[in-house]
Design a protein around this motif. Structure first.
Motif, mmCIF file in Angstrom:
data_model
loop_
_atom_site.group_PDB
_atom_site.id
_atom_site.type_symbol
_atom_site.label_atom_id
_atom_site.label_comp_id
_atom_site.label_asym_id
_atom_site.label_seq_id
_atom_site.Cartn_x
_atom_site.Cartn_y
_atom_site.Cartn_z
ATOM 1 N N ASP A 26 0.778 -1.327 0.012
ATOM 2 C CA ASP A 26 0.241 -0.103 0.114
ATOM 3 C C ASP A 26 0.900 1.363 0.016
ATOM 4 O O ASP A 26 0.521 2.401 -0.633
ATOM 5 N N PHE A 27 1.877 1.203 0.587
ATOM 6 C CA PHE A 27 2.940 2.470 0.836
ATOM 7 C C PHE A 27 4.141 2.465 0.009
ATOM 8 O O PHE A 27 5.278 3.018 0.389
ATOM 9 N N ALA A 28 4.141 1.653 -1.126
ATOM 10 C CA ALA A 28 5.131 1.277 -1.941
ATOM 11 C C ALA A 28 6.097 2.476 -2.179
ATOM 12 O O ALA A 28 7.139 2.612 -2.017
ATOM 13 N N GLU A 29 5.419 3.470 -2.913
ATOM 14 C CA GLU A 29 5.842 4.664 -3.380
ATOM 15 C C GLU A 29 6.478 5.509 -2.084
ATOM 16 O O GLU A 29 7.583 6.136 -2.369
ATOM 17 N N GLN A 30 5.869 5.540 -1.108
ATOM 18 C CA GLN A 30 6.658 6.494 0.068
ATOM 19 C C GLN A 30 7.588 5.592 0.656
ATOM 20 O O GLN A 30 8.626 6.237 0.830
ATOM 21 N N GLU A 31 7.606 4.341 0.713
ATOM 22 C CA GLU A 31 8.753 3.573 1.089
ATOM 23 C C GLU A 31 9.946 3.608 0.199
ATOM 24 O O GLU A 31 11.234 3.683 0.349
ATOM 25 N N LEU A 32 9.617 3.795 -1.109
ATOM 26 C CA LEU A 32 10.541 3.750 -2.243
ATOM 27 C C LEU A 32 11.426 5.203 -2.139
ATOM 28 O O LEU A 32 12.631 5.184 -1.993
ATOM 29 N N ARG A 33 10.636 6.063 -1.792
ATOM 30 C CA ARG A 33 11.198 7.377 -1.748
ATOM 31 C C ARG A 33 11.905 7.513 -0.194
ATOM 32 O O ARG A 33 12.904 8.138 -0.390
ATOM 33 N N SER A 34 11.587 6.817 0.803
ATOM 34 C CA SER A 34 12.332 6.871 1.917
ATOM 35 C C SER A 34 13.622 6.239 1.696
ATOM 36 O O SER A 34 14.605 6.977 2.385
ATOM 37 N N LEU A 35 13.816 5.166 1.085
ATOM 38 C CA LEU A 35 15.024 4.402 0.806
ATOM 39 C C LEU A 35 15.939 5.459 -0.084
ATOM 40 O O LEU A 35 17.039 5.291 0.200
ATOM 41 N N TYR A 36 15.462 5.967 -1.050
ATOM 42 C CA TYR A 36 16.207 6.655 -1.937
ATOM 43 C C TYR A 36 16.719 7.807 -1.080
ATOM 44 O O TYR A 36 17.954 8.004 -1.166
ATOM 45 N N ASP A 37 16.092 8.579 -0.257
ATOM 46 C CA ASP A 37 16.477 9.775 0.613
ATOM 47 C C ASP A 37 17.397 8.989 1.449
ATOM 48 O O ASP A 37 18.751 9.794 1.829
ATOM 49 N N TRP A 38 17.485 7.704 2.070
ATOM 50 C CA TRP A 38 18.503 7.139 3.018
ATOM 51 C C TRP A 38 19.777 6.900 2.204
ATOM 52 O O TRP A 38 20.774 7.269 2.705
ATOM 53 N N LEU A 39 19.645 6.239 0.812
ATOM 54 C CA LEU A 39 20.698 6.220 0.247
ATOM 55 C C LEU A 39 21.452 7.721 -0.220
ATOM 56 O O LEU A 39 22.594 7.541 -0.319
ATOM 57 N N MET A 40 20.861 8.554 -0.482
ATOM 58 C CA MET A 40 21.236 9.732 -0.937
ATOM 59 C C MET A 40 22.060 10.217 0.372
ATOM 60 O O MET A 40 23.238 11.050 -0.013
ATOM 61 N N ARG A 41 21.559 10.203 1.567
ATOM 62 C CA ARG A 41 22.327 10.577 2.706
ATOM 63 C C ARG A 41 23.667 9.762 2.962
ATOM 64 O O ARG A 41 24.612 10.282 3.452
ATOM 65 N N ASP A 42 23.745 8.532 2.343
ATOM 66 C CA ASP A 42 24.669 7.747 2.702
ATOM 67 C C ASP A 42 25.778 7.888 1.584
ATOM 68 O O ASP A 42 26.870 7.067 1.520
ATOM 69 N N LEU A 43 25.540 8.774 0.602
ATOM 70 C CA LEU A 43 26.505 8.655 -0.671
ATOM 71 C C LEU A 43 27.838 8.897 -0.132
ATOM 72 O O LEU A 43 28.585 8.630 -1.232
#
Length: 116
Positions: free
Chosen positions: A12-29
């Motif tokens: 149900d929240f796939a798009e929100q979770e995808l954005r959350s993971l993307y933000d997490w990965l960008m912080r860890d770049l």
């Protein structure tokens, strides 16, 4: 030569979770400087408004860094109230991860080691 990995979410929240993971990965770049991380949208269907986030594409230039990526993904997943189902696509291999943490890491490493 860069290897490509696609990450997708289900539920149900796939798009929100995808954005959350993307933000997490960008912080860890800083730690993941061997990766090119992109958030991609799919084309809207007739009658739909706007793009829907579909996947994260990673272009990884050093296979030696897979364990750091797996750890980052695992850390993000632990922050989620309900651990989302993550689909990892690498070459001809697709792994759907929805299990406990130890199985999660083992499945990802098997998928990343499976080369065409």
């Amino acid at each position: 030569m860069a290897e490509t990995v696609n990450l997708r979410m289900s539920g149900d929240f796939a798009e929100q979770e995808l954005r959350s993971l993307y933000d997490w990965l960008m912080r860890d770049l800083d730690e993941l400087d061997y990766m090119d991380v992109r958030l991609q949208s799919k084309e809207p269907k007739p009658g739909e408004m706007g793009d829907t986030l579909d996947l994260i594409t990673l272009a990884v230039t050093s296979a030696l860094q897979w364990p750091a990526f797996v750890e980052t993904l695992s850390q993000w997943r632990r922050t989620r109230r309900h651990r989302p189902q993550v689909t990892i696509e690498h070459g001809n291999t697709t792994v759907v991860v929805s299990e406990a943490e130890s199985e999660f890491i083992a499945e990802i490493l098997r998928a990343l080691e499976d080369r065409d």
